[in-house]
Structure formats: C-alpha cells, structure tokens
Design a protein around this motif. Sequence first.
Motif, mmCIF file in Angstrom:
data_model
loop_
_atom_site.group_PDB
_atom_site.id
_atom_site.type_symbol
_atom_site.label_atom_id
_atom_site.label_comp_id
_atom_site.label_asym_id
_atom_site.label_seq_id
_atom_site.Cartn_x
_atom_site.Cartn_y
_atom_site.Cartn_z
ATOM 1 N N LEU A 23 52.027 -67.061 0.721
ATOM 2 C CA LEU A 23 51.885 -68.101 -0.304
ATOM 3 C C LEU A 23 51.793 -67.514 -1.708
ATOM 4 C CD1 LEU A 23 51.230 -71.130 -1.012
ATOM 5 C CD2 LEU A 23 48.821 -70.528 -0.639
ATOM 6 N N ILE A 24 52.372 -68.244 -2.665
ATOM 7 C CA ILE A 24 52.188 -67.934 -4.088
ATOM 8 C C ILE A 24 51.128 -68.890 -4.628
ATOM 9 C CG2 ILE A 24 53.260 -67.825 -6.373
ATOM 10 C CD1 ILE A 24 55.951 -67.419 -4.937
ATOM 11 N N GLN A 25 50.102 -68.335 -5.279
ATOM 12 C CA GLN A 25 49.030 -69.141 -5.847
ATOM 13 C C GLN A 25 48.919 -68.898 -7.348
ATOM 14 O OE1 GLN A 25 46.138 -67.419 -2.953
ATOM 15 N NE2 GLN A 25 45.434 -69.531 -2.721
ATOM 16 N N VAL A 26 48.239 -69.818 -8.011
ATOM 17 C CA VAL A 26 47.911 -69.630 -9.426
ATOM 18 C C VAL A 26 46.431 -69.276 -9.512
ATOM 19 C CG1 VAL A 26 47.675 -70.702 -11.682
ATOM 20 C CG2 VAL A 26 49.670 -71.205 -10.269
ATOM 21 N N GLU A 27 46.149 -68.155 -10.154
ATOM 22 C CA GLU A 27 44.762 -67.744 -10.384
ATOM 23 C C GLU A 27 44.361 -68.200 -11.788
ATOM 24 O OE1 GLU A 27 42.962 -63.585 -9.574
ATOM 25 O OE2 GLU A 27 43.315 -63.690 -11.766
ATOM 26 N N PHE A 37 44.825 -72.031 -7.026
ATOM 27 C CA PHE A 37 45.555 -73.262 -6.723
ATOM 28 C C PHE A 37 46.814 -72.918 -5.947
ATOM 29 C CE2 PHE A 37 43.147 -73.928 -10.566
ATOM 30 C CZ PHE A 37 42.569 -75.173 -10.373
ATOM 31 N N SER A 38 47.044 -73.628 -4.861
ATOM 32 C CA SER A 38 48.239 -73.397 -4.067
ATOM 33 C C SER A 38 49.454 -74.043 -4.717
ATOM 34 C CB SER A 38 48.062 -73.967 -2.650
ATOM 35 O OG SER A 38 49.287 -73.908 -1.937
ATOM 36 N N THR A 39 50.554 -73.268 -4.841
ATOM 37 C CA THR A 39 51.811 -73.833 -5.340
ATOM 38 C C THR A 39 52.635 -74.419 -4.198
ATOM 39 O OG1 THR A 39 53.053 -71.771 -5.060
ATOM 40 C CG2 THR A 39 51.882 -72.071 -7.159
ATOM 41 N N HIS A 40 52.221 -74.147 -2.954
ATOM 42 C CA HIS A 40 52.918 -74.589 -1.750
ATOM 43 C C HIS A 40 54.307 -73.970 -1.625
ATOM 44 C CE1 HIS A 40 49.605 -77.332 -1.588
ATOM 45 N NE2 HIS A 40 49.971 -77.890 -2.722
ATOM 46 N N ILE A 41 54.485 -72.832 -2.284
ATOM 47 C CA ILE A 41 55.757 -72.106 -2.192
ATOM 48 C C ILE A 41 55.503 -70.794 -1.453
ATOM 49 C CG2 ILE A 41 57.548 -70.910 -3.516
ATOM 50 C CD1 ILE A 41 57.213 -73.015 -5.687
ATOM 51 N N TYR A 42 56.273 -70.576 -0.401
ATOM 52 C CA TYR A 42 56.144 -69.372 0.427
ATOM 53 C C TYR A 42 57.439 -68.567 0.333
ATOM 54 C CZ TYR A 42 52.037 -71.455 2.698
ATOM 55 O OH TYR A 42 50.811 -71.998 2.964
ATOM 56 N N VAL A 43 57.327 -67.254 0.161
ATOM 57 C CA VAL A 43 58.505 -66.382 0.142
ATOM 58 C C VAL A 43 58.190 -65.099 0.911
ATOM 59 C CG1 VAL A 43 59.435 -67.259 -2.040
ATOM 60 C CG2 VAL A 43 57.817 -65.347 -2.067
ATOM 61 N N TYR A 103 51.201 -82.387 -7.211
ATOM 62 C CA TYR A 103 51.515 -81.765 -5.929
ATOM 63 C C TYR A 103 50.745 -82.413 -4.781
ATOM 64 C CZ TYR A 103 47.339 -78.875 -6.771
ATOM 65 O OH TYR A 103 46.071 -78.433 -7.038
ATOM 66 N N CYS A 104 49.838 -83.320 -5.044
ATOM 67 C CA CYS A 104 49.235 -84.117 -3.979
ATOM 68 C C CYS A 104 50.056 -85.381 -3.740
ATOM 69 C CB CYS A 104 47.791 -84.480 -4.323
ATOM 70 S SG CYS A 104 46.654 -83.118 -4.010
ATOM 71 N N ASN A 105 51.092 -85.561 -4.556
ATOM 72 C CA ASN A 105 52.044 -86.632 -4.311
ATOM 73 C C ASN A 105 52.875 -86.252 -3.096
ATOM 74 O OD1 ASN A 105 54.947 -87.695 -4.624
ATOM 75 N ND2 ASN A 105 53.787 -89.018 -6.008
ATOM 76 N N PHE A 106 53.002 -87.174 -2.165
ATOM 77 C CA PHE A 106 53.684 -86.873 -0.908
ATOM 78 C C PHE A 106 55.110 -86.382 -1.132
ATOM 79 C CE2 PHE A 106 56.606 -88.350 2.382
ATOM 80 C CZ PHE A 106 56.116 -87.648 3.473
ATOM 81 N N PHE A 107 55.843 -87.004 -2.049
ATOM 82 C CA PHE A 107 57.246 -86.657 -2.239
ATOM 83 C C PHE A 107 57.403 -85.283 -2.883
ATOM 84 C CE2 PHE A 107 57.240 -91.354 -2.207
ATOM 85 C CZ PHE A 107 58.023 -91.533 -1.076
ATOM 86 N N THR A 108 56.529 -84.971 -3.837
ATOM 87 C CA THR A 108 56.573 -83.639 -4.451
ATOM 88 C C THR A 108 56.311 -82.569 -3.406
ATOM 89 O OG1 THR A 108 55.745 -84.576 -6.515
ATOM 90 C CG2 THR A 108 55.628 -82.189 -6.279
ATOM 91 N N PHE A 109 55.271 -82.800 -2.608
ATOM 92 C CA PHE A 109 54.941 -81.854 -1.551
ATOM 93 C C PHE A 109 56.086 -81.744 -0.546
ATOM 94 C CE2 PHE A 109 53.555 -81.659 2.902
ATOM 95 C CZ PHE A 109 53.122 -80.343 2.943
ATOM 96 N N GLY A 110 56.619 -82.901 -0.101
ATOM 97 C CA GLY A 110 57.662 -82.913 0.920
ATOM 98 C C GLY A 110 58.918 -82.197 0.485
ATOM 99 N N ARG A 111 59.361 -82.457 -0.745
ATOM 100 C CA ARG A 111 60.592 -81.822 -1.237
ATOM 101 C C ARG A 111 60.429 -80.311 -1.366
ATOM 102 N NH1 ARG A 111 60.364 -86.371 -5.007
ATOM 103 N NH2 ARG A 111 61.684 -88.055 -4.206
#
Length: 385
Positions: A23-27, A37-43, A103-111
């Motif tokens: 996970l990529i996070q913001v410190e 904070f989680s960006t919900h982006i994994y690489v 990012y707690c919006n379902f569509f933002t998270f889902g996409r």
Amino acid sequence: MKKISYRLVYNRKKRLNASGKALIQVEAYLTKRKVYFSTHIYVRPEQWDARKARIICHPHEEELNRMLDEFLLKLQYKELEGWKQGKAISLSMLKLDDSDDSYCNFFTFGRKWVECSVKKASTKNNLKTTLTLLHEFRPSICLAEIDYQLLLQFEAFLKQKDLKVNTIAKHLCHFRTFYNEAIREGLVSPTSSPFINYKIKTTEGKHVFLLPAELERLEMLASELSGGPLCHTLDAFLFCCYTGLRYSDFTKLSEENLIYPDHQHVWLVFKSQKTGVESQIPLDLLFQGKAVRILEKYEDKARFFRLKPNPDINKELIRIGRLAHIEKHFSFHSSRHTNATLLIYSGAKLTTVQKLLGHRSIKTTQIYGEVFSQTLVNDLKKCKF
C-alpha cells in the motif's frame, strides 16, 4: 504558524500482500506526531521510486500518480480551510473529517480498486458495468450507508430494467466483492456487512447446445461457404464443437500448441486462460478427426486462431444459424456445451469429459449429462434387465 507536512510512504508495514503488492499511504506530520492515510493504491516494489515518491513502470502510472497528487491536495485543502476558519491546526482535524473525504465515497473507492487490481481486462469491464448500474441507481453512495435496504432497492432497480435473475445475481456478487474489499482495507467493519443476511438469488442456467442434426447442417453450410466472409467464423465454431475450447482459449492458441507425437496423431496441448488447468486433447480421436481436417484447410494457423471480438463473432453466428435454417439461438460458447453434451451422448465417461474440458470439479461436468434426454435413452438401452 503551525503547518502540517505531508509525504507519500510505500510499504510502511514491510510486507507484501498475496498479489506481491504493498500500500501507498500519506504520512501527515506535526509537532513530533504522525498519522497515516490510506490512498487505497497498491503497487509492486519495482513500481515505486522511493527517491521521487512516484509510481513508475506501471501501465497506468500517469493516472495513478495524478490520484496521489489529488489525495495530497485534498488533505492540504482541509488544513487550509481550517486555517481560514481560525481553527487550531492539528492532525486530529484531518482524522475527524476523514469520513467525509471522497475516498469513502463508494464510487471513488470502487474505481480505484478496479484500476489497481490484477484482474483480467474482461473481469474489470464487468466490474465497471456494475459500477455504472449502481451510479445510475444512485449517483452518490457512501460506504457507511450501504445496508440491507439499499441492496433490496438495487435489486428492485435491476428487475425494472428487465434483467434476468442470474444477471442480477452477477451484479450483486460484484457489489459484494467491492464491499468485501472495503472491509479488507479497514474502511468498514465486517460485522456491518449487509451481505451477511442478504441472499443473492440464482436460477439454474440453461445451456444451449446443438443436436447432431443441427451440427450436420452447419458442416454442410461450411462446405458451401468455402472461403466466404463467414467461413472463418464457422470453421472456428465447428473446431470448438469438436474440441470443447472456450473462445478465450481458442484465440490464444498458436502452432506451438499442436503436438505431433508421430505421423498418425495430433494433440492440442494448452493451459486454460480461465482456470490455469492444462488440457491435452487428441484431435484425431474426437468426432472422426474433423478438427484436424479443419486445421488442414489453413496453412497459416496463426490466422485461423485469430478471431474478431466475441460480440462480433456472436452476431455472425446469428447470420450463420439463419443460413443453416437453425431456429435455435446459439453463441460461440454453445460450441463447448455441444462438445460436452455429444461426448456424453456418444458414451464417453464423465471423468473423460471432465479431463477434456479442463473442469476442476466433476460437478461442473455433470450438468451436461442431464440436458440431453436421448443420453438417458442410450444408457437404458445398454442395460440388461
């Protein structure tokens, strides 16, 4: 004046997930305190440049880096808004507003999750279709508001669009997949899942297959077309009727998949795109070697195995069905159902058909033994009472 500093942090917990990603996070740092904070982006590790704090060597790196920039800007905007309102700048103010962030919006998270997932392109497209339907149903959905009643309302919405039971079930399963991913990322609690009590309804699917007489009509039509614009599509369909291949497997074949152990036999050896199971099919032993004779028509095997997109092929099969005077509506996948049904009708054991089709479970193969009533008649004729 106090000011919060922000930086992107990769793999803070020093461990990769099952997909080999982190996970990529913001410190956010202020007066010797930090929050993440989680960006919900994994690489993957090789896709992260720690010095530049940027995603690299990723097919969607430009879009993902833009998402990271936007995430940072939103946090900074919160801080600026607090300063304008005369609030004391603190890390807790970011945390308190966290549930209102996009990012707690379902569509933002889902996409974001679909874009970053390792799923196949076809699966991603199916998931995006579900997101489109959900957005049409309700343009704004917060993860926290997804409950049992919302599921019932979405189901009713899909019924109003005249979708079939199993199609509705597919979209609800996708919805559940999104929610389960939100649980895994800690955005919602597992105990709050509305899918615990909600039952997704399905009905037994109808497997369309061709009868021997209908297959003969297509074979006769193939000899009449002889090189016409529909000939390639019909040859490919018949080849899959004789071999049981899926469209996805057929279009990935090359001449290297054809094995000649001697001068008399030819085997088709490949690994299924869907299941990863390796299949070995003796082409000359199935349906009097008709698949081999189709192959012999094409000097360029690579061209034979390359087809138009599946929807276009299915449209051509509708035209072919009309030319052959077959009233039954069939698609390219009907060739696989035809293969299994006729093999069982001809007396092949279920375990043999399972092996040829590359099914992991015999239960999947058993459905073909139930759809052709003549199979029952043939089996009874063999019995001595």
